[in-house]
Design an enzyme around this catalytic site. Structure first.
Site, PDB file in Angstrom:
ATOM      1  CE  LYS A 129      -4.765   0.543 -21.411  1.00 54.61           C
ATOM      2  NZ  LYS A 129      -6.215   0.259 -21.331  1.00 54.61           N
ATOM      3  CD  GLU A 179      -6.697   1.623 -13.700  1.00 58.40           C
ATOM      4  OE1 GLU A 179      -5.588   1.457 -14.251  1.00 58.40           O
ATOM      5  OE2 GLU A 179      -7.584   0.749 -13.692  1.00 58.40           O
ATOM      6  CG  HIS A 225      11.173  -6.735  11.279  1.00 59.47           C
ATOM      7  ND1 HIS A 225      11.856  -6.600  12.462  1.00 59.47           N
ATOM      8  CD2 HIS A 225      10.085  -7.497  11.566  1.00 59.47           C
ATOM      9  CE1 HIS A 225      11.243  -7.272  13.418  1.00 59.47           C
ATOM     10  NE2 HIS A 225      10.162  -7.831  12.900  1.00 59.47           N
TER      11      HIS A 225
END
Length: 466
Positions: free
Chosen positions: A432, A289, A318
């Site tokens: 938003k 961010e 793995h």
């Protein structure tokens, strides 16, 4: 407390890494960035530096609220998202370790239990409400602006549940952490007389972990918040040099920046400690961010930023290491390791008579964990991957506080090298406001119309298969 070893980043006969000359060439630019950062701090814009100097009365207020929660409730639930949750989770996981809530239930440690409600998935919220006694739960609602849709929705839903269960005392179950002077949550605190804590205005969400945002949950579950702040202050003192070759935070920021400039645009943080996996996820938000920006501070389009990835040793040996080793060499890997993992946990089996099992008899799991880290670090070097290692002498509150500050400062320094603003997040805002529109918030009708038109076009497209 901490040691950075970047041997596996620098060019050598067996490794195509960063030339030493490119690090030296960045020193002058780094000093220019340092001067700019000092000016920003003087102006109050780097508030994560100043938040470490909270007054005794501020820390005592946090401790008093924490004691109230411990004395009156079985559970603490954090309602927050992004920096309002990732930082507190990182601190709790690192210092309380796994299975904390189960240990509380068994009386092994003092409570309360802690829950992080960091999403709006109705399945999770409904199960939470059935799992805990809501009347014995304190809710810490965290949003600086009070305009965070997810947190607002959680709070309104929880309040409805509490009003039905505890009509006379439900207000006592809320602590609101928000801006001290402005915003809808601050208005709510004043009108409803709720307990509250401040998030200073200049402090961005991803930099709030050493403010009341992270300190109240930490203090409530018995962690040493003075130690966290002391460790961060010690790192602040360690990171005063303008020369990136003498400043560990600047060095880390420069190494990441140079790696990106040389084609390593993915930053993998791989802790060899389950306790530090939350820290890697917190770093992911901090790095992404802060540095993922389209525009430079000059207005030029630059589209910068490394993509952070959280991996966990040994688990992701793995699942991801095959890609790191033989896939594209576009990754910088940062290993986090403890010098001496604890507790001592020996393997005392007789090996069941199998010759192939004998090498483990008498070994300790901490020894195995560090052997795995050293093996993968060396193996990836053999495949041509660059990495650095951050080694902790121990994992306690001062060390964690130092790590938090180290990476916060490294981030803003890297922002200066990239020429972007590491304190804003304009790319988050569009999502938003579109959500506001879809949810019918007044004043966002245009956004609602735009996204509805897009959805109609999307559904009618030929690129749908059932």
């Amino acid at each position: 407390m901490l040691r950075v070893n970047y041997y596996n980043m620098m060019s050598a006969p067996d490794l195509v890494g960063l030339p030493v000359s490119c690090l030296d060439a960045l020193v002058a630019k780094g000093k220019t960035v340092h001067t700019a950062l000092m000016a920003q701090q003087q102006a109050g814009d780097l508030y994560f530096v100043d938040i470490l100097d909270q007054s005794p009365s501020e820390r005592q207020h946090i401790q008093d609220l924490a004691a109230k929660v411990r004395g009156n409730y079985e559970n603490l639930a954090i309602l927050g998202i992004g920096g309002s949750s990732l930082g507190p989770i990182a601190v709790h996981q690192a210092l309380n370790g796994p299975f904390y809530n189960e240990r509380v239930l068994q009386g092994m440690v003092d409570g309360p239990r802690i829950f992080f409600l960091d999403n709006v998935d109705p399945d999770t919220l409904a199960i939470f409400a059935k799992t805990v006694d809501l009347t014995k739960t304190c809710f810490n609602v965290i949003s600086k602006s009070g305009g965070t849709t997810e947190t607002l929705a959680q709070m309104l839903w929880i309040i409805d549940q509490l009003k039905a269960l505890n009509p006379d005392g439900w207000k006592d179950q809320l602590i609101i952490t928000t801006d001290p002077d402005r915003g809808s949550f601050r208005s709510l605190v004043h009108s409803g007389n709720f307990a509250s804590l401040p998030i200073p205005y200049p402090l961005g969400g991803r930099y709030t972990v050493l403010s009341a945002v992270g300190l109240l949950p930490a203090a409530t579950v018995g962690l040493d918040i003075d130690g966290l702040l002391a460790g961060a202050k010690a790192m602040r003192e360690r990171c005063t040099s303008a020369d990136l070759r003498e400043n560990p935070a600047y060095l880390l920021g420069a190494l990441h920046y140079l790696a990106d400039q040389h084609g390593h645009n993915i930053a993998v943080m791989m802790p060899y400690s389950d306790r530090l996996y939350g820290f890697a996820q917190w770093f992911g938000q901090l790095w992404a961010e802060s540095l993922g920006k389209k525009f430079a501070t000059t207005g030029e389009i630059v589209s910068t930023g490394q993509t952070p990835v959280s991996a966990r040793g040994t688990t992701d040996q793995h699942s991801q290491v095959q890609l790191y080793a033989e896939g594209p060499h576009d990754k910088l890997i940062s290993f986090l390791r403890l010098a001496e993992p604890s507790p001592a946990l020996p393997i005392t089996s007789d090996g069941l008579g199998e010759p192939g099992f004998q090498f483990l008899i008498g070994a300790e799991f901490g020894q195995l964990l560090n052997a795995e880290e050293q093996a993968i670090e060396f193996a990836l070097r053999q495949f041509g991957c660059i990495s650095y290692t951050l080694e902790l002498q121990r994992l306690d509150a001062p060390t964690l506080g130092a790590m938090i500050y180290l990476y916060e400062l490294a981030t803003v320094f890297a922002g200066g090298l990239y020429g972007v603003n590491p304190l804003d997040q304009p790319g988050v805002e569009l999502g938003k406001v579109l959500t506001f529109g879809l949810m019918g918030r007044s004043g966002y009708e245009e956004q609602k119309s735009a996204i509805q038109g897009y959805q109609t076009e999307r559904q009618k497209s030929p690129y749908v298969m059932e």
